[in-house]
Each structure stands twice: as C-alpha cells, then as structure tokens.
Design a protein around this motif. Structure first.
Motif, PDB file in Angstrom:
ATOM      1  N   ASN A  31       0.701  -1.297  -0.010  1.00  0.00           N
ATOM      2  CA  ASN A  31       0.191  -0.300   0.080  1.00  0.00           C
ATOM      3  C   ASN A  31       0.853   1.624  -0.161  1.00  0.00           C
ATOM      4  O   ASN A  31       1.648   1.102   0.631  1.00  0.00           O
ATOM      5  N   MET A  32       0.033   2.180  -1.033  1.00  0.00           N
ATOM      6  CA  MET A  32       1.002   3.471  -0.664  1.00  0.00           C
ATOM      7  C   MET A  32       0.328   4.470  -1.109  1.00  0.00           C
ATOM      8  O   MET A  32      -1.209   4.254  -1.266  1.00  0.00           O
ATOM      9  N   PHE A  33      -0.025   5.461  -0.193  1.00  0.00           N
ATOM     10  CA  PHE A  33      -1.107   6.686  -0.245  1.00  0.00           C
ATOM     11  C   PHE A  33       0.011   8.159  -0.385  1.00  0.00           C
ATOM     12  O   PHE A  33       1.285   8.681  -0.232  1.00  0.00           O
ATOM     13  N   TRP A  34      -0.621   9.121  -0.671  1.00  0.00           N
ATOM     14  CA  TRP A  34      -0.809  10.684  -1.673  1.00  0.00           C
ATOM     15  C   TRP A  34      -1.687  11.481   0.043  1.00  0.00           C
ATOM     16  O   TRP A  34      -2.398  11.407  -0.457  1.00  0.00           O
ATOM     17  N   TYR A  35      -0.729  12.194   0.539  1.00  0.00           N
ATOM     18  CA  TYR A  35      -1.632  13.326   0.976  1.00  0.00           C
ATOM     19  C   TYR A  35      -1.474  14.680   1.575  1.00  0.00           C
ATOM     20  O   TYR A  35      -0.272  14.623   0.882  1.00  0.00           O
TER      21      TYR A  35
END
Lengths: 113, 115
Positions: A31-35
């Motif tokens: 999993n990878m995320f951008w905030y």
C-alpha cells in the motif's frame, strides 16, 4: 527501518504546469498513499494504491492523478497546477494486514505561483 | 465532516510535567488508533497505537488510553521533554477499510514543552 523517499523537499512551479511528485519505498509494502497537509486541516488523503497499476480515490482527488507502474514507486501528478494546490505533500507506505502503521516520507513543500 | 477531532490546536507544558493530548472520534466503526509526531519540514513519525480491543497501551514515556464508550482517546507523555515539542496527530482506521489500513487523521495539536 522503513525508508520512504520523496524526490524533492521543495518545489516551485507555475500555474498551469504539469507537476510530478515521486515517492519510492524500500520495504516491499503493498500500500502507498498520497496526502496533503494544510494548516488547520490536518492530513487529507488524495489517492492511494494497494497494488501495482491499482489506484483508488481518497477524500480530495480533484485536480490530481496518480501512477503506480512498479511496486516501489508511486507518483502524484498535478495535471494543471493551480495556486490552491500550494501545500505540503506527504507520501506514506504500509503493509497489508491488520493494525499496521503507515510510514511517511519527509514531504515535498510545493509552491504554485 | 470531521470524523477525527483534535479540539486543542496547541498545548504548552513545563519540562518534567505530564502532557495530555486529546482526540475524539465520531465513527464507531473505527477499530485501530494511532498517534504520530511531526517536526517542521519532516514527515510524521509513528509513535504509538492501540487496538479497539484494548483500553491502554504503553511504550516508555508514552501511553495511549482509549475510551470506546466516549469515543475518546488520549496520549500521555510523562515526563515531558523539550524534544517532545512537535505537532501530534491522532489517526483512526475503519474496520471495514479492508487490508489497506486507510487512515483518517485529526487536525493536529502543537505541543510546546518549556524548559
């Protein structure tokens, strides 16, 4: 230790430009995320990916797109940068499975002029 | 609709005393809670977490308490040190969020520990 590397610490771009923010992780996390982080608003999720070529919208996806061609790399794209996209952008990664924290990169401070 | 709330934007504490940071949530589907610490110009660093099946978790000077009936969690730092001065974010995960561990963050509390 988990290492999440964001390509730029500071970036200045002009309105209307196409902007690419890159993030690389070395822990083989699914999993990878951008905030984005803005004063008084906390961290807001833009997009996330749970596998290569897979992506899902977060809470504020408008004006952004993402790309995940390799497991270790997750790119955030501002299709046509606007001044309201001036912000701190944070990439995070995390393994699949219950009760696992996300780990963050150091962020990219993006200014759109 | 802010599902995770940190109602105190800032907190000032004397070195050596206890710091108590608070967080409230509205969604009873949250099952895992975390605290992150963030220094300026750095990314958030994971500090401590707690599962909804527990009411307390301790790690050195840091303790997190969870009160499910009140939908409230708190982070206690004892004793507080000047190096603890940072922004603290609480975060929560929905139990139906799948395996991605997608989190919802609060707005943060700036802790200042005075020497």
């Amino acid at each position: 230790d988990v290492k999440v590397t964001q390509s730029s610490r500071y970036l200045v771009k002009r309105t209307g430009e196409k902007v690419f923010l890159e993030c690389v992780q070395d822990m083989d996390h699914e999993n990878m995320f951008w905030y984005r982080q803005d004063p008084g608003l906390g961290l807001r999720l833009i997009y996330f990916s749970y596998d290569v070529k897979m992506k899902e919208k977060g809470d504020i996806p408008e004006g952004y797109s993402v790309s995940r061609e390799k497991k270790e790399r997750f790119s955030l794209i501002l299709e046509s940068a606007s001044t309201n996209q001036t912000s701190m952008y944070l990439c995070a990664t995390g393994p699949t499975g219950n009760n696992q924290p996300q780990h963050f990169g150091d962020g990219t401070r993006l200014s759109i002029l | 609709d802010q599902q995770v709330k940190q109602n105190s934007p800032s907190l000032s504490v004397q070195e050596g005393r206890i710091s108590i940071l608070n967080c409230d949530y509205t969604n009873s589907m949250f099952d895992y809670f975390l605290w992150y610490k963030k220094y300026p110009a750095e990314g958030p660093t994971f500090l401590i977490s707690i599962s909804s099946i527990k009411d307390k978790n301790e790690d050195g000077r840091f303790t997190v308490f969870l009160n499910k009936s009140a939908k409230h969690l708190s982070l206690h730092i004892v004793p507080s040190q000047p190096g603890d001065s940072a922004v603290y974010f609480c975060a929560a995960r929905r139990s139906d969020g799948g395996a991605t561990n997608k989190l919802i963050f609060g707005t943060g509390t700036l802790l200042a520990v005075q020497p």
